[in-house]
Design a protein around this motif. Sequence first.
Motif, PDB file in Angstrom:
ATOM      1  N   PRO A  71      -2.664  57.847 -50.922  1.00 10.19           N
ATOM      2  CA  PRO A  71      -1.596  58.221 -51.847  1.00 10.19           C
ATOM      3  C   PRO A  71      -0.946  57.018 -52.523  1.00 10.19           C
ATOM      4  O   PRO A  71      -0.322  57.161 -53.571  1.00 10.19           O
ATOM      5  N   LEU A  72      -1.083  55.823 -51.925  1.00  6.83           N
ATOM      6  CA  LEU A  72      -0.505  54.597 -52.476  1.00  6.83           C
ATOM      7  C   LEU A  72      -1.451  53.430 -52.246  1.00  6.83           C
ATOM      8  O   LEU A  72      -2.269  53.460 -51.325  1.00  6.83           O
ATOM      9  N   SER A  73      -1.314  52.396 -53.059  1.00  6.69           N
ATOM     10  CA  SER A  73      -2.136  51.195 -52.929  1.00  6.69           C
ATOM     11  C   SER A  73      -1.561  50.246 -51.884  1.00  6.69           C
ATOM     12  O   SER A  73      -0.346  50.220 -51.676  1.00  6.69           O
ATOM     13  N   GLY A  74      -2.432  49.450 -51.277  1.00  5.47           N
ATOM     14  CA  GLY A  74      -1.983  48.439 -50.336  1.00  5.47           C
ATOM     15  C   GLY A  74      -3.077  48.065 -49.353  1.00  5.47           C
ATOM     16  O   GLY A  74      -4.256  48.276 -49.612  1.00  5.47           O
ATOM     17  N   GLU A  75      -2.638  47.519 -48.222  1.00  2.74           N
ATOM     18  CA  GLU A  75      -3.574  47.129 -47.171  1.00  2.74           C
ATOM     19  C   GLU A  75      -3.372  48.027 -45.957  1.00  2.74           C
ATOM     20  O   GLU A  75      -2.244  48.251 -45.514  1.00  2.74           O
ATOM     21  N   ILE A  76      -4.467  48.537 -45.433  1.00  8.27           N
ATOM     22  CA  ILE A  76      -4.393  49.383 -44.248  1.00  8.27           C
ATOM     23  C   ILE A  76      -4.048  48.496 -43.054  1.00  8.27           C
ATOM     24  O   ILE A  76      -4.761  47.537 -42.753  1.00  8.27           O
ATOM     25  N   THR A  77      -2.916  48.795 -42.414  1.00 11.39           N
ATOM     26  CA  THR A  77      -2.433  47.961 -41.316  1.00 11.39           C
ATOM     27  C   THR A  77      -2.694  48.583 -39.952  1.00 11.39           C
ATOM     28  O   THR A  77      -2.726  47.879 -38.949  1.00 11.39           O
ATOM     29  N   GLU A  78      -2.840  49.899 -39.914  1.00 11.93           N
ATOM     30  CA  GLU A  78      -3.020  50.573 -38.639  1.00 11.93           C
ATOM     31  C   GLU A  78      -3.844  51.842 -38.861  1.00 11.93           C
ATOM     32  O   GLU A  78      -3.734  52.482 -39.907  1.00 11.93           O
ATOM     33  N   VAL A  79      -4.676  52.183 -37.875  1.00  8.62           N
ATOM     34  CA  VAL A  79      -5.515  53.378 -37.943  1.00  8.62           C
ATOM     35  C   VAL A  79      -5.334  54.151 -36.643  1.00  8.62           C
ATOM     36  O   VAL A  79      -5.305  53.557 -35.565  1.00  8.62           O
ATOM     37  N   ASN A  80      -5.199  55.457 -36.744  1.00 10.03           N
ATOM     38  CA  ASN A  80      -5.085  56.318 -35.563  1.00 10.03           C
ATOM     39  C   ASN A  80      -6.493  56.543 -35.011  1.00 10.03           C
ATOM     40  O   ASN A  80      -7.096  57.598 -35.192  1.00 10.03           O
ATOM     41  N   SER A  81      -7.025  55.523 -34.340  1.00 11.60           N
ATOM     42  CA  SER A  81      -8.417  55.549 -33.888  1.00 11.60           C
ATOM     43  C   SER A  81      -8.678  56.620 -32.832  1.00 11.60           C
ATOM     44  O   SER A  81      -9.813  57.025 -32.624  1.00 11.60           O
ATOM     45  N   GLY A  82      -7.625  57.112 -32.176  1.00 10.86           N
ATOM     46  CA  GLY A  82      -7.794  58.177 -31.202  1.00 10.86           C
ATOM     47  C   GLY A  82      -8.373  59.445 -31.809  1.00 10.86           C
ATOM     48  O   GLY A  82      -9.032  60.239 -31.123  1.00 10.86           O
ATOM     49  N   LEU A  83      -8.158  59.649 -33.118  1.00  7.81           N
ATOM     50  CA  LEU A  83      -8.682  60.845 -33.778  1.00  7.81           C
ATOM     51  C   LEU A  83     -10.205  60.851 -33.831  1.00  7.81           C
ATOM     52  O   LEU A  83     -10.808  61.920 -33.914  1.00  7.81           O
ATOM     53  N   VAL A  84     -10.820  59.682 -33.799  1.00  6.70           N
ATOM     54  CA  VAL A  84     -12.280  59.608 -33.862  1.00  6.70           C
ATOM     55  C   VAL A  84     -12.900  60.342 -32.672  1.00  6.70           C
ATOM     56  O   VAL A  84     -13.925  61.016 -32.808  1.00  6.70           O
ATOM     57  N   ASP A  85     -12.262  60.245 -31.515  1.00  6.17           N
ATOM     58  CA  ASP A  85     -12.775  60.891 -30.309  1.00  6.17           C
ATOM     59  C   ASP A  85     -12.173  62.258 -30.044  1.00  6.17           C
ATOM     60  O   ASP A  85     -12.740  63.057 -29.299  1.00  6.17           O
ATOM     61  N   ASP A  86     -10.997  62.543 -30.603  1.00  6.42           N
ATOM     62  CA  ASP A  86     -10.299  63.790 -30.308  1.00  6.42           C
ATOM     63  C   ASP A  86      -9.501  64.242 -31.525  1.00  6.42           C
ATOM     64  O   ASP A  86      -8.461  63.662 -31.847  1.00  6.42           O
ATOM     65  N   LEU A  87      -9.977  65.282 -32.206  1.00  2.00           N
ATOM     66  CA  LEU A  87      -9.312  65.782 -33.408  1.00  2.00           C
ATOM     67  C   LEU A  87      -8.219  66.800 -33.106  1.00  2.00           C
ATOM     68  O   LEU A  87      -7.561  67.284 -34.021  1.00  2.00           O
ATOM     69  N   GLU A  88      -8.002  67.130 -31.843  1.00  3.53           N
ATOM     70  CA  GLU A  88      -6.995  68.121 -31.475  1.00  3.53           C
ATOM     71  C   GLU A  88      -5.588  67.755 -31.980  1.00  3.53           C
ATOM     72  O   GLU A  88      -4.877  68.623 -32.483  1.00  3.53           O
ATOM     73  N   PRO A  89      -5.136  66.479 -31.867  1.00  2.60           N
ATOM     74  CA  PRO A  89      -3.799  66.158 -32.391  1.00  2.60           C
ATOM     75  C   PRO A  89      -3.652  66.472 -33.885  1.00  2.60           C
ATOM     76  O   PRO A  89      -2.588  66.872 -34.333  1.00  2.60           O
ATOM     77  N   LEU A  90      -4.726  66.313 -34.630  1.00  4.49           N
ATOM     78  CA  LEU A  90      -4.694  66.607 -36.064  1.00  4.49           C
ATOM     79  C   LEU A  90      -4.512  68.104 -36.285  1.00  4.49           C
ATOM     80  O   LEU A  90      -3.707  68.530 -37.110  1.00  4.49           O
TER      81      LEU A  90
END
Length: 130
Positions: A71-90
């Motif tokens: 939605p906005l330009s910039g540098e990605i500083t953090e990724v919710n890497s837990g979603l890669v293994d478990d999509l339930e929180p999403l």
Amino acid sequence: MTRPVDLKYSPSHEWARIEDGTVTVGITDHAVEQLGDLVFVDLPEPGTAIARGAAFGEIESTKSASELFAPLSGEITEVNSGLVDDLEPLAADPFGAGWMIKISISNPEEASELIDLEKYEELISSEEEH
């Protein structure tokens, strides 16, 4: 589910929580509902530069695959890497535990191009009519 009124939204169904020069990004409950059973998400590495409107990843369900847009330009500083293994929180908490990335905003003026909750809900209603 009640959508947060303090967020900004994009027409491509991402939400943006802007705080102190950083934007936390995820997809809305509507997007999760439309996708159905989520099976895979591909997210970028921290340190990646991203332009507003550019794809930062992909989400797949048993029904379809969709690109995820910044939605906005910039540098990605953090990724919710837990979603890669478990999509339930999403699926369970798309506006909280299901966040995807955080971006250090390089152009704060772009936030004015995002829409508020009222306009986002109007957009959903018009999509459902078609």
